[in-house]
Motif scaffolding. Structure first.
Motif, PDB file in Angstrom:
ATOM      1  N   ASP A   1      -3.779   9.578   0.894  1.00  0.00           N
ATOM      2  CA  ASP A   1      -3.624   9.133   2.285  1.00  0.00           C
ATOM      3  C   ASP A   1      -4.925   8.537   2.825  1.00  0.00           C
ATOM      4  O   ASP A   1      -4.904   7.518   3.516  1.00  0.00           O
ATOM      5  CB  ASP A   1      -3.187  10.300   3.172  1.00  0.00           C
ATOM      6  N   ASN A   2      -6.052   9.172   2.522  1.00  0.00           N
ATOM      7  CA  ASN A   2      -7.353   8.655   2.974  1.00  0.00           C
ATOM      8  C   ASN A   2      -7.643   7.291   2.364  1.00  0.00           C
ATOM      9  O   ASN A   2      -8.180   6.403   3.037  1.00  0.00           O
ATOM     10  CB  ASN A   2      -8.472   9.634   2.636  1.00  0.00           C
ATOM     11  N   SER A   3      -7.290   7.130   1.109  1.00  0.00           N
ATOM     12  CA  SER A   3      -7.505   5.842   0.438  1.00  0.00           C
ATOM     13  C   SER A   3      -6.661   4.751   1.101  1.00  0.00           C
ATOM     14  O   SER A   3      -7.147   3.636   1.340  1.00  0.00           O
ATOM     15  CB  SER A   3      -7.149   5.968  -1.046  1.00  0.00           C
ATOM     16  N   VAL A   4      -5.398   5.081   1.412  1.00  0.00           N
ATOM     17  CA  VAL A   4      -4.533   4.116   2.103  1.00  0.00           C
ATOM     18  C   VAL A   4      -5.151   3.743   3.450  1.00  0.00           C
ATOM     19  O   VAL A   4      -5.242   2.570   3.803  1.00  0.00           O
ATOM     20  CB  VAL A   4      -3.107   4.688   2.289  1.00  0.00           C
ATOM     21  N   HIS A   5      -5.578   4.751   4.196  1.00  0.00           N
ATOM     22  CA  HIS A   5      -6.181   4.514   5.521  1.00  0.00           C
ATOM     23  C   HIS A   5      -7.427   3.642   5.404  1.00  0.00           C
ATOM     24  O   HIS A   5      -7.598   2.673   6.154  1.00  0.00           O
ATOM     25  CB  HIS A   5      -6.520   5.849   6.184  1.00  0.00           C
TER      26      HIS A   5
ATOM     27  N   GLN B   1       1.949   7.039  -6.377  1.00  0.00           N
ATOM     28  CA  GLN B   1       0.877   7.974  -6.741  1.00  0.00           C
ATOM     29  C   GLN B   1       1.218   9.399  -6.314  1.00  0.00           C
ATOM     30  O   GLN B   1       0.990  10.351  -7.066  1.00  0.00           O
ATOM     31  CB  GLN B   1      -0.445   7.541  -6.085  1.00  0.00           C
ATOM     32  N   LYS B   2       1.782   9.544  -5.117  1.00  0.00           N
ATOM     33  CA  LYS B   2       2.161  10.873  -4.643  1.00  0.00           C
ATOM     34  C   LYS B   2       3.250  11.471  -5.523  1.00  0.00           C
ATOM     35  O   LYS B   2       3.231  12.675  -5.814  1.00  0.00           O
ATOM     36  CB  LYS B   2       2.627  10.807  -3.179  1.00  0.00           C
ATOM     37  N   SER B   3       4.187  10.645  -5.928  1.00  0.00           N
ATOM     38  CA  SER B   3       5.253  11.116  -6.814  1.00  0.00           C
ATOM     39  C   SER B   3       4.660  11.604  -8.133  1.00  0.00           C
ATOM     40  O   SER B   3       5.057  12.661  -8.654  1.00  0.00           O
ATOM     41  CB  SER B   3       6.256   9.984  -7.052  1.00  0.00           C
ATOM     42  N   ASP B   4       3.703  10.861  -8.671  1.00  0.00           N
ATOM     43  CA  ASP B   4       3.033  11.269  -9.921  1.00  0.00           C
ATOM     44  C   ASP B   4       2.272  12.576  -9.728  1.00  0.00           C
ATOM     45  O   ASP B   4       2.329  13.470 -10.582  1.00  0.00           O
ATOM     46  CB  ASP B   4       2.065  10.178 -10.403  1.00  0.00           C
ATOM     47  N   VAL B   5       1.557  12.693  -8.604  1.00  0.00           N
ATOM     48  CA  VAL B   5       0.799  13.918  -8.313  1.00  0.00           C
ATOM     49  C   VAL B   5       1.759  15.106  -8.210  1.00  0.00           C
ATOM     50  O   VAL B   5       1.527  16.160  -8.816  1.00  0.00           O
ATOM     51  CB  VAL B   5      -0.025  13.754  -7.012  1.00  0.00           C
TER      52      VAL B   5
ATOM     53  N   LEU C   1       0.835  -1.214   0.000  1.00  0.00           N
ATOM     54  CA  LEU C   1       0.000   0.000   0.000  1.00  0.00           C
ATOM     55  C   LEU C   1       0.863   1.255   0.000  1.00  0.00           C
ATOM     56  O   LEU C   1       0.601   2.204  -0.748  1.00  0.00           O
ATOM     57  CB  LEU C   1      -0.896   0.029   1.241  1.00  0.00           C
ATOM     58  N   ASN C   2       1.891   1.261   0.858  1.00  0.00           N
ATOM     59  CA  ASN C   2       2.762   2.431   0.939  1.00  0.00           C
ATOM     60  C   ASN C   2       3.546   2.638  -0.356  1.00  0.00           C
ATOM     61  O   ASN C   2       3.734   3.777  -0.788  1.00  0.00           O
ATOM     62  CB  ASN C   2       3.718   2.315   2.131  1.00  0.00           C
ATOM     63  N   THR C   3       3.979   1.560  -0.974  1.00  0.00           N
ATOM     64  CA  THR C   3       4.691   1.670  -2.250  1.00  0.00           C
ATOM     65  C   THR C   3       3.783   2.280  -3.310  1.00  0.00           C
ATOM     66  O   THR C   3       4.185   3.194  -4.044  1.00  0.00           O
ATOM     67  CB  THR C   3       5.190   0.277  -2.713  1.00  0.00           C
ATOM     68  N   GLN C   4       2.550   1.785  -3.387  1.00  0.00           N
ATOM     69  CA  GLN C   4       1.593   2.340  -4.346  1.00  0.00           C
ATOM     70  C   GLN C   4       1.293   3.805  -4.042  1.00  0.00           C
ATOM     71  O   GLN C   4       1.254   4.646  -4.950  1.00  0.00           O
ATOM     72  CB  GLN C   4       0.290   1.542  -4.333  1.00  0.00           C
ATOM     73  N   ALA C   5       1.099   4.120  -2.768  1.00  0.00           N
ATOM     74  CA  ALA C   5       0.785   5.501  -2.376  1.00  0.00           C
ATOM     75  C   ALA C   5       1.951   6.428  -2.709  1.00  0.00           C
ATOM     76  O   ALA C   5       1.732   7.534  -3.225  1.00  0.00           O
ATOM     77  CB  ALA C   5       0.461   5.567  -0.890  1.00  0.00           C
ATOM     78  N   ASN C   6       3.170   5.986  -2.433  1.00  0.00           N
ATOM     79  CA  ASN C   6       4.332   6.816  -2.746  1.00  0.00           C
ATOM     80  C   ASN C   6       4.471   7.046  -4.241  1.00  0.00           C
ATOM     81  O   ASN C   6       4.828   8.146  -4.679  1.00  0.00           O
ATOM     82  CB  ASN C   6       5.606   6.186  -2.175  1.00  0.00           C
TER      83      ASN C   6
ATOM     84  N   GLU D   1      -1.574  24.493  -5.531  1.00  0.00           N
ATOM     85  CA  GLU D   1      -1.159  23.930  -4.241  1.00  0.00           C
ATOM     86  C   GLU D   1      -2.344  23.342  -3.482  1.00  0.00           C
ATOM     87  O   GLU D   1      -2.227  22.311  -2.827  1.00  0.00           O
ATOM     88  CB  GLU D   1      -0.433  24.977  -3.391  1.00  0.00           C
ATOM     89  N   LYS D   2      -3.506  24.000  -3.568  1.00  0.00           N
ATOM     90  CA  LYS D   2      -4.716  23.427  -2.957  1.00  0.00           C
ATOM     91  C   LYS D   2      -5.063  22.093  -3.617  1.00  0.00           C
ATOM     92  O   LYS D   2      -5.417  21.125  -2.947  1.00  0.00           O
ATOM     93  CB  LYS D   2      -5.888  24.397  -3.083  1.00  0.00           C
ATOM     94  N   GLY D   3      -4.969  22.068  -4.943  1.00  0.00           N
ATOM     95  CA  GLY D   3      -5.241  20.821  -5.670  1.00  0.00           C
ATOM     96  C   GLY D   3      -4.255  19.730  -5.293  1.00  0.00           C
ATOM     97  O   GLY D   3      -4.639  18.572  -5.095  1.00  0.00           O
ATOM     98  N   ARG D   4      -2.984  20.104  -5.186  1.00  0.00           N
ATOM     99  CA  ARG D   4      -1.952  19.136  -4.788  1.00  0.00           C
ATOM    100  C   ARG D   4      -2.287  18.583  -3.394  1.00  0.00           C
ATOM    101  O   ARG D   4      -2.278  17.368  -3.178  1.00  0.00           O
ATOM    102  CB  ARG D   4      -0.586  19.798  -4.766  1.00  0.00           C
ATOM    103  N   GLY D   5      -2.555  19.484  -2.446  1.00  0.00           N
ATOM    104  CA  GLY D   5      -2.881  19.060  -1.086  1.00  0.00           C
ATOM    105  C   GLY D   5      -4.094  18.151  -1.059  1.00  0.00           C
ATOM    106  O   GLY D   5      -4.111  17.135  -0.347  1.00  0.00           O
ATOM    107  N   SER D   6      -5.103  18.495  -1.830  1.00  0.00           N
ATOM    108  CA  SER D   6      -6.326  17.685  -1.886  1.00  0.00           C
ATOM    109  C   SER D   6      -6.041  16.299  -2.464  1.00  0.00           C
ATOM    110  O   SER D   6      -6.508  15.282  -1.930  1.00  0.00           O
ATOM    111  CB  SER D   6      -7.379  18.411  -2.728  1.00  0.00           C
ATOM    112  N   ASP D   7      -5.262  16.250  -3.539  1.00  0.00           N
ATOM    113  CA  ASP D   7      -4.939  14.957  -4.162  1.00  0.00           C
ATOM    114  C   ASP D   7      -4.084  14.095  -3.234  1.00  0.00           C
ATOM    115  O   ASP D   7      -4.298  12.875  -3.132  1.00  0.00           O
ATOM    116  CB  ASP D   7      -4.229  15.165  -5.498  1.00  0.00           C
ATOM    117  N   LEU D   8      -3.118  14.713  -2.548  1.00  0.00           N
ATOM    118  CA  LEU D   8      -2.265  13.955  -1.619  1.00  0.00           C
ATOM    119  C   LEU D   8      -3.079  13.449  -0.425  1.00  0.00           C
ATOM    120  O   LEU D   8      -2.901  12.310   0.016  1.00  0.00           O
ATOM    121  CB  LEU D   8      -1.089  14.808  -1.149  1.00  0.00           C
ATOM    122  N   THR D   9      -3.991  14.278   0.081  1.00  0.00           N
ATOM    123  CA  THR D   9      -4.866  13.858   1.184  1.00  0.00           C
ATOM    124  C   THR D   9      -5.770  12.714   0.742  1.00  0.00           C
ATOM    125  O   THR D   9      -6.001  11.766   1.492  1.00  0.00           O
ATOM    126  CB  THR D   9      -5.709  15.048   1.680  1.00  0.00           C
ATOM    127  N   SER D  10      -6.246  12.792  -0.480  1.00  0.00           N
ATOM    128  CA  SER D  10      -7.097  11.731  -1.019  1.00  0.00           C
ATOM    129  C   SER D  10      -6.347  10.400  -1.072  1.00  0.00           C
ATOM    130  O   SER D  10      -6.899   9.346  -0.740  1.00  0.00           O
ATOM    131  CB  SER D  10      -7.585  12.126  -2.413  1.00  0.00           C
TER     132      SER D  10
END
Length: 198
Positions: free
Chosen positions: A105-109, A35-39, A28-33, A94-103
């Protein structure tokens, strides 16, 4: 008595689920990282484009103002507007970035919570099944021991020997289940002695 047990220890089952959970969390963390890198790459590129557009607009502004015959106050207002547009674009990105990164993290959780609930239910079921298999196996083993012992003590032909064995079993506190068999054999011998004296 069978050599291999048809069950495993509770700790082995718990360790298996723990290892599976670690592997799942790592995945999960590998996938999230990833995705975050892509975002981040996408937003970094967008911010870079916004900066290039801002600089081009800033550079072209004096020529545009001159073509329109404007100078002074309107020129400064237009320059401020170009800078504000750039700042707003960066803030929105930056708001979009924060929202996508939070999304992410929420998906991982959410995925981890769902996984843990299902894994816990599966582990509890496996533990329950394993305990039942263990209880059944141990009961069968005990029945085999008792059956063999019952056959063995039929060879006891002395009440004093039986009394001695009962005393030793009581003293050791182990295999107390043998005592009823010994007492039954003792009663048989007593009955035989009574019949022989008649």
């Amino acid at each position: 008595m069978a050599n291999s047990k048809p069950y495993v220890s509770d700790n082995e089952i718990k360790n298996k689920y723990s290892e599976q959970a670690k592997a799942y969390v790592n995945e999960l963390n590998t996938q999230a990282n990833r995705q975050k890198s892509d975002v981040n790459a996408r937003y970094d590129a967008s911010e870079k484009n916004a900066y290039v557009n801002y600089k081009l607009s800033e550079k072209e502004l004096p020529e545009q103002m001159a073509r329109l015959g404007l100078s002074g106050g309107p020129s400064e207002t237009s320059s401020i507007r170009v800078k504000n547009n750039y700042d707003n674009a960066i803030n929105n990105l930056e708001k979009g970035r924060g929202s996508d990164l939070t999304s992410i993290d929420n998906s991982v959780h959410d995925n981890l919570t769902a996984y843990r609930q299902q894994a816990d239910a599966n582990m509890q079921q496996e533990l329950s099944n394993n305990r039942q298999v263990r209880a059944n196996w141990q009961q069968a083993q005990q029945e085999q021991r008792e059956d063999r012992y019952a056959k063995t003590i039929s060879g006891f032909d002395s009440i004093s020997k039986i009394d001695s064995v009962i005393k030793n079993v009581k003293k050791s506190g182990k295999d107390l289940w043998r005592i009823p068999y010994l007492r039954a054999r003792r009663a048989e011998l007593k009955q035989q002695q009574l019949e022989q004296t008649r």
